[in-house]
Design an enzyme around this catalytic site. Structure first.
Site, PDB file in Angstrom:
ATOM      1  N   CYS A   1      57.120  49.462  45.887  1.00 25.93           N
ATOM      2  CA  CYS A   1      56.225  50.377  45.177  1.00 25.93           C
ATOM      3  C   CYS A   1      56.883  50.862  43.880  1.00 25.93           C
ATOM      4  CB  CYS A   1      55.856  51.564  46.069  1.00 25.93           C
ATOM      5  SG  CYS A   1      57.102  52.890  46.085  1.00 25.93           S
TER       6      CYS A   1
ATOM      7  N   ASP B   1      42.407  56.824  59.933  1.00 29.64           N
ATOM      8  CA  ASP B   1      42.495  57.546  58.660  1.00 29.64           C
ATOM      9  C   ASP B   1      43.345  58.779  58.870  1.00 29.64           C
ATOM     10  OD1 ASP B   1      40.765  60.330  58.413  1.00 29.64           O
ATOM     11  OD2 ASP B   1      40.143  59.068  60.080  1.00 29.64           O
TER      12      ASP B   1
ATOM     13  N   CYS C   1      61.411  48.493  49.606  1.00 29.38           N
ATOM     14  CA  CYS C   1      60.037  48.812  49.211  1.00 29.38           C
ATOM     15  C   CYS C   1      59.796  48.385  47.767  1.00 29.38           C
ATOM     16  CB  CYS C   1      59.780  50.312  49.371  1.00 29.38           C
ATOM     17  SG  CYS C   1      58.115  50.831  48.891  1.00 29.38           S
TER      18      CYS C   1
ATOM     19  N   CYS D   1      59.958  53.238  44.238  1.00 32.34           N
ATOM     20  CA  CYS D   1      61.209  52.626  44.695  1.00 32.34           C
ATOM     21  C   CYS D   1      61.737  51.593  43.704  1.00 32.34           C
ATOM     22  CB  CYS D   1      60.998  51.977  46.062  1.00 32.34           C
ATOM     23  SG  CYS D   1      60.694  53.168  47.385  1.00 32.34           S
TER      24      CYS D   1
ATOM     25  N   ASP E   1      32.766  60.694  56.728  1.00 37.60           N
ATOM     26  CA  ASP E   1      32.638  61.374  58.008  1.00 37.60           C
ATOM     27  C   ASP E   1      31.365  62.220  57.989  1.00 37.60           C
ATOM     28  OD1 ASP E   1      33.236  63.605  56.515  1.00 37.60           O
ATOM     29  OD2 ASP E   1      35.238  63.881  57.338  1.00 37.60           O
TER      30      ASP E   1
ATOM     31  N   HIS F   1      54.119  55.924  46.910  1.00 32.41           N
ATOM     32  CA  HIS F   1      55.065  55.335  47.863  1.00 32.41           C
ATOM     33  C   HIS F   1      54.542  55.429  49.290  1.00 32.41           C
ATOM     34  CE1 HIS F   1      58.650  54.445  50.186  1.00 32.41           C
ATOM     35  NE2 HIS F   1      58.354  55.534  50.875  1.00 32.41           N
TER      36      HIS F   1
END
Length: 376
Positions: free
Chosen positions: A307, A267, A305, A310, A93, A336
């Site tokens: 990830c 974002d 999930c 999880c 940015d 996660h």
């Protein structure tokens, strides 16, 4: 791999779009969510783990990096990609938003902004030219034009004056950016929640010409209804053949609504910041792992999930390590959340490509309406 920056739309469904941004450092699948690596790191995550969640691109912050460790130091050390060990695309940015929101004793003029660092009180100056220089030193792939972000609420006249200053700064940013093959400069539309000002801003940016266009000045406290009201028309003011980036958004339902309205990139610090404060985002909404109801719960955050949090850990364990202030709590919850966000983006891309976005969005809202699983 391409040596230039390009954008190709591959499918549409209503106003929603899916496509590919090509850069010398790799492709970015859109709609894309960009994790925020403010000071050269996505907090609590290794770069390879961020990539493992499905992220194609990261965001870096000009304001924070210019103050510490300085853009010149990053350049001497090989640029931001090497410095933070991320070989994929990076968007930086311009620093404008942080100057307006974080810095002390700001002095705004046609030339730019003089301010004091929120870290040590040292005096600094940012202008379109200096912002372009800093982002060049950092070596980012997508550079944002320098703009002013007026604090809301503000009068329409104040928003109009701010927008027109940003448009003059956009032209100076374009001139200072120069010819940099493989790198892209995005202009930023401003204008608050006023349609005529948004249209005027978009026309000014199109006249200057940019590789992509951002919609700025939203997600700053105006509320979802007002934001969606602007997104109902603002993307249509921008060229169809260039990426559209909604800055600073956001919550999962904000993302879905923005994609429905034609946004390609977003974002937000939310998934990583939430992870550090014990909040997990799941298909069924938000879970506060601090709550005592999770203390004896052997189930994962989300059984669907994949990830690491999880796959390998229970709610009871996550509750315990968060309460004990163990660092692994931030690591697992952030992983996660970023994984969930990237799975959401992949679901949106797949649905748009198949012409089934309406079904996907209906299922998304239905799952969230169910709320979290019942306590044991």
């Amino acid at each position: 791999m391409t040596q230039r920056f390009s954008f190709e739309l591959t499918a549409t469904d209503g106003r929603a779009r899916t496509g590919v941004i090509s850069t010398p450092r790799g492709e970015i699948r859109t709609p894309a969510f960009m994790p925020v690596g403010t000071a050269g790191t996505v907090k609590a995550m290794l770069p390879e783990n961020v990539r493992a969640t499905g992220a194609d691109i990261l965001l870096g912050n000009t304001y924070h990096l210019m103050l510490r460790p300085t853009a010149e130091r990053v350049a001497r050390l090989g640029g931001l990609h090497r410095f933070m060990n991320w070989d994929r695309p990076i968007l930086t940015d311009s620093g404008g938003f942080q100057v307006m929101s974080l810095a002390d004793l700001r002095k705004l003029s046609e030339e730019g902004v003089t301010f004091r660092s929120h870290i040590d009180g040292s005096k600094h100056h940012l202008s379109p030219e200096r912002s372009m220089e800093i982002q060049r030193l950092l070596g980012s792939d997508i550079v944002m034009a320098f703009d002013e972000c007026p604090a809301l609420p503000a009068t329409e006249e104040a928003v109009a004056q701010s927008m027109r200053l940003s448009m003059r700064w956009a032209r100076r940013s374009r001139e200072a950016f120069g010819d940099r093959p493989g790198h892209a400069l995005f202009g930023i539309m401003q204008g608050g929640v006023t349609r005529d000002l948004r249209e005027e801003s978009a026309a000014a940016l199109r006249e200057i010409g940019f590789e992509g266009y951002a919609i700025g000045g939203l997600a700053v406290g105006e509320g979802q209804e007002a934001m969606f009201g602007v997104l109902d028309y603002a993307p249509g003011f921008l060229p169809e053949d260039r990426p559209r980036y909604l800055m600073g958004v956001g919550k999962p339902d904000d993302i879905v609504g923005a994609v429905e309205r034609g946004v390609d990139m977003m974002d937000c610090v939310l998934p990583s910041r939430s992870g550090r404060t014990g909040q997990a985002w799941t298909r069924r909404g938000q879970v506060n792992i601090k709550n005592a109801r999770h203390m004896d719960d052997p189930r994962p955050l989300d059984e669907a999930c994949s990830c690491p949090a999880c796959r390998s850990y229970s709610r009871a364990y996550l509750h315990h390590v968060f309460r004990a202030q163990e660092i692994i709590a931030s690591m697992l919850l952030t992983w996660h959340n970023l994984h969930y966000y990237q799975e959401l983006m992949q679901g949106l891309r797949t649905a748009i490509a198949a012409g089934r976005l309406g079904e996907f969005v209906a299922a998304f809202h239905a799952a969230r309406a169910e709320g979290d699983i019942e306590p044991l």
